[in-house]
Design an enzyme around this catalytic site. Structure first.
Site, short mmCIF file in Angstrom:
data_model
loop_
_atom_site.label_atom_id
_atom_site.label_comp_id
_atom_site.label_asym_id
_atom_site.label_seq_id
_atom_site.Cartn_x
_atom_site.Cartn_y
_atom_site.Cartn_z
N ASP A 102 3.04 -1.25 12.47
CA ASP A 102 4.14 -1.34 11.52
C ASP A 102 5.32 -0.52 12.05
OD1 ASP A 102 5.63 -1.93 9.32
OD2 ASP A 102 4.62 -0.54 7.96
N GLU A 107 -1.07 0.40 11.23
CA GLU A 107 -1.40 0.15 9.82
C GLU A 107 -2.67 -0.70 9.72
OE1 GLU A 107 0.48 -2.12 5.93
OE2 GLU A 107 1.75 -0.75 7.08
N THR A 110 -6.93 -3.47 4.32
CA THR A 110 -8.28 -3.95 4.03
C THR A 110 -8.24 -5.40 3.57
OG1 THR A 110 -8.29 -3.41 1.66
CG2 THR A 110 -8.90 -1.64 3.20
N HIS A 163 -0.63 2.14 0.38
CA HIS A 163 -0.24 1.26 -0.71
C HIS A 163 -1.47 0.58 -1.32
CE1 HIS A 163 3.63 0.74 1.91
NE2 HIS A 163 3.54 1.95 1.38
N ARG A 250 1.53 -9.81 -7.44
CA ARG A 250 0.80 -8.76 -6.72
C ARG A 250 1.50 -7.44 -7.02
NH1 ARG A 250 1.19 -6.37 -1.17
NH2 ARG A 250 3.03 -7.69 -0.94
#
Length: 507
Positions: A102, A107, A110, A163, A250
């Site tokens: 990133d 990064e 999952t 995040h 989301r």
């Protein structure tokens, strides 16, 4: 409204070269990701499905604060001897995770998970995969030169994120969602903060002294917003559902810290999921805060937990009491509970009680408590103040992924941490995605037909073929039944063409 429980974590890792004072983080992150290459992984992410300018409040922003920084990156990258896709070095792994550069940080995202047990195992699998890549990179360099940190600050005024993401029904009004979540997110750091020595601000450097709950709180500058790198909001409003836009949102939360404690990860995701379920059920927040940005920093900078923040309706309230009001609401809302929800509410209540009565019982469970205990013990032993640079160095080493150097891993090796996953769970998560989510389907495609994949994204997989190729659409593969049917087809197909042909016949 019956929500589909799907969540995932994206973690940006700190990276450093100990043999080079001014290493290029872009190159180092790229080389780290590429060092993991071992097998048939897709090397091209399909960026057409990403729309960072779309806002959940119903509009599209013309410019993000980070666009200028991206333009600057593009100018710098123009002088580097590799293309955009080479720089990103995107990998989608056999477990359905995404591992890429990133820009200045490696990064790991999952795969989508449906249970806390899977979520924790896949978060830990990410740590192992990053460390494996670092070992391979160090072998190529001829020594242990690359170090990785699962943290959120470099102590020079820069922050990188962890995040957490949740699938939410589009029927849920975003204004109600934001209103219901804000006080919870402001106070969630009491459970999920990673702990931090000193204070910091975006581009303004590090001020030594003192200890606080959260690494990200210093960098929160707005209540709501679509930006992620500047003017960071407590509640990010980016509208990229990675699912059917007509039906889902989301929720992309950038406010949280990266956790080392498995228990903290489970409780962070679990309590947030519980609160989302309640908001979807029509419940209003138990309290609203007068100034959330000020409140999140006030609570973070008070590890004694005596600080009070202003209610919008008047009066003051502590962080523990905000959390307790949400917990009390949950106890009334969830009459019949599944095993996971029962665990969340029980542990949530226990943690809030121990934070007030005997927080040292939470060592090995809650990161900020664990780190504070380690540093306070060291500080008293060495008779040094909180402004001693030694403590900032130890703060960083708490997050080191090297099992021989990381302070957290030392505690874990001594059996002083609370485990949610077993070693076999982590090993399985490194190889395979969850069987009941589309993340597992994505990983299965990589395992079975990796050499035939031309590009990939969260919503689908593209394969080589005539007339534009073949496309496996995973946009609506969210329910367990749909996932199971698709899994069966992929497992029994000999080629991508056979797979797609069987998909058509089953419709």
């Amino acid at each position: 409204m019956n929500p589909i429980r799907l969540f995932g974590i994206e973690t940006e890792y700190g990276i450093a070269r100990e043999d080079i004072e001014t290493a290029d983080p872009v190159v180092e992150s790229m080389e780290l990701v590429r060092a993991y290459l071992d097998g048939h992984f897709t090397r091209r992410w399909d960026y057409r499905g990403e729309h960072p300018h779309e806002d959940q409040r119903g509009f599209r922003v013309t410019e993000l604060a980070q666009d200028k920084e991206e333009d600057l990156f593009a100018e710098q990258d123009a002088h580097r001897p590799f293309s955009f896709h080479e720089m990103k070095s995107d990998l989608v792994l056999p477990n359905g995770a995404r591992f890429y550069n990133d820009h200045t940080h490696p990064e790991y995202s999952t795969p989508e998970c449906r249970s806390l047990k899977d979520m924790v195992a896949h978060d830990r699998a990410g740590e192992r995969i990053l460390w494996m890549a670092a070992q391979r990179r160090n072998q190529a360099l001829g020594g242990p030169m690359v170090q990785l940190y699962k943290n959120n600050t470099d102590f020079h005024g820069h922050s990188y994120g962890c995040h957490d993401n949740y699938l939410v029904s589009r029927e849920l009004n975003f204004e109600n969602l934001a209103r219901g979540l804000m006080p919870f997110l402001v106070s969630r750091q009491l459970i999920a903060g990673a702990g931090k020595v000193g204070r910091e601000a975006q581009e303004r450097g590090f001020e030594p002294g003192g200890f606080q709950l959260s690494q990200r709180a210093d960098f929160m500058e707005a209540e709501l917003g679509v930006d992620t790198m500047h003017n960071r909001p407590i509640l990010n409003t980016r509208d990229e559902p990675h699912a059917n836009r007509e039906r889902y949102r989301r929720l992309h939360l950038i406010v949280g810290d990266a956790n080392m404690c498995e228990y903290a990860t489970a409780l962070k995701i679990g309590t947030t999921r519980v609160v989302l379920d309640m908001i979807a059920g029509g419940l209003l927040p138990p309290c609203e805060l007068d100034s959330p940005v000020q409140a999140i920093q006030t609570l973070s900078r008070d590890p004694d937990l005596s600080a009070l923040v202003k209610r919008q309706s008047g009066g003051m309230i502590s962080g523990v009491d905000i959390q307790r009001e949400y917990l009390n609401l949950a106890r009334k809302y969830f009459v019949e509970m599944d095993e996971e929800t029962t665990w969340i509410l029980r542990e949530w209540e226990q943690v809030l009680g121990l934070l007030e009565r005997d927080r040292w019982q939470l060592v090995g469970k809650i990161d900020w408590v664990t780190k504070w205990w380690l540093l306070e013990t060291f500080r008293q032993t060495e008779d040094i103040g909180w402004d001693d640079p030694w403590l900032a160095s130890l703060d960083l080493e708490y997050h080191n992924l090297d099992p021989d150097r990381g302070l957290f891993f030392g505690l874990e090796a001594e059996g002083r941490t609370t485990r949610i996953s077993q070693e076999q769970d982590i090993q399985e998560a490194m190889k395979h995605g969850p069987r009941d989510t589309r993340g597992g389907l994505r990983g299965l495609c990589v395992q079975r037909f990796g050499q035939d994949i031309t590009s990939i994204q969260w919503e689908g997989v593209h394969f080589e073929g005539q007339n534009g190729g073949l496309h496996l659409d995973l946009l609506d593969h969210l329910e367990p039944v749909a996932v199971a049917q698709c899994r069966s087809v992929i497992e029994h197909a000999e080629t991508p063409f056979d797979m797609m042909e069987s998909m058509v016949l089953k419709k």
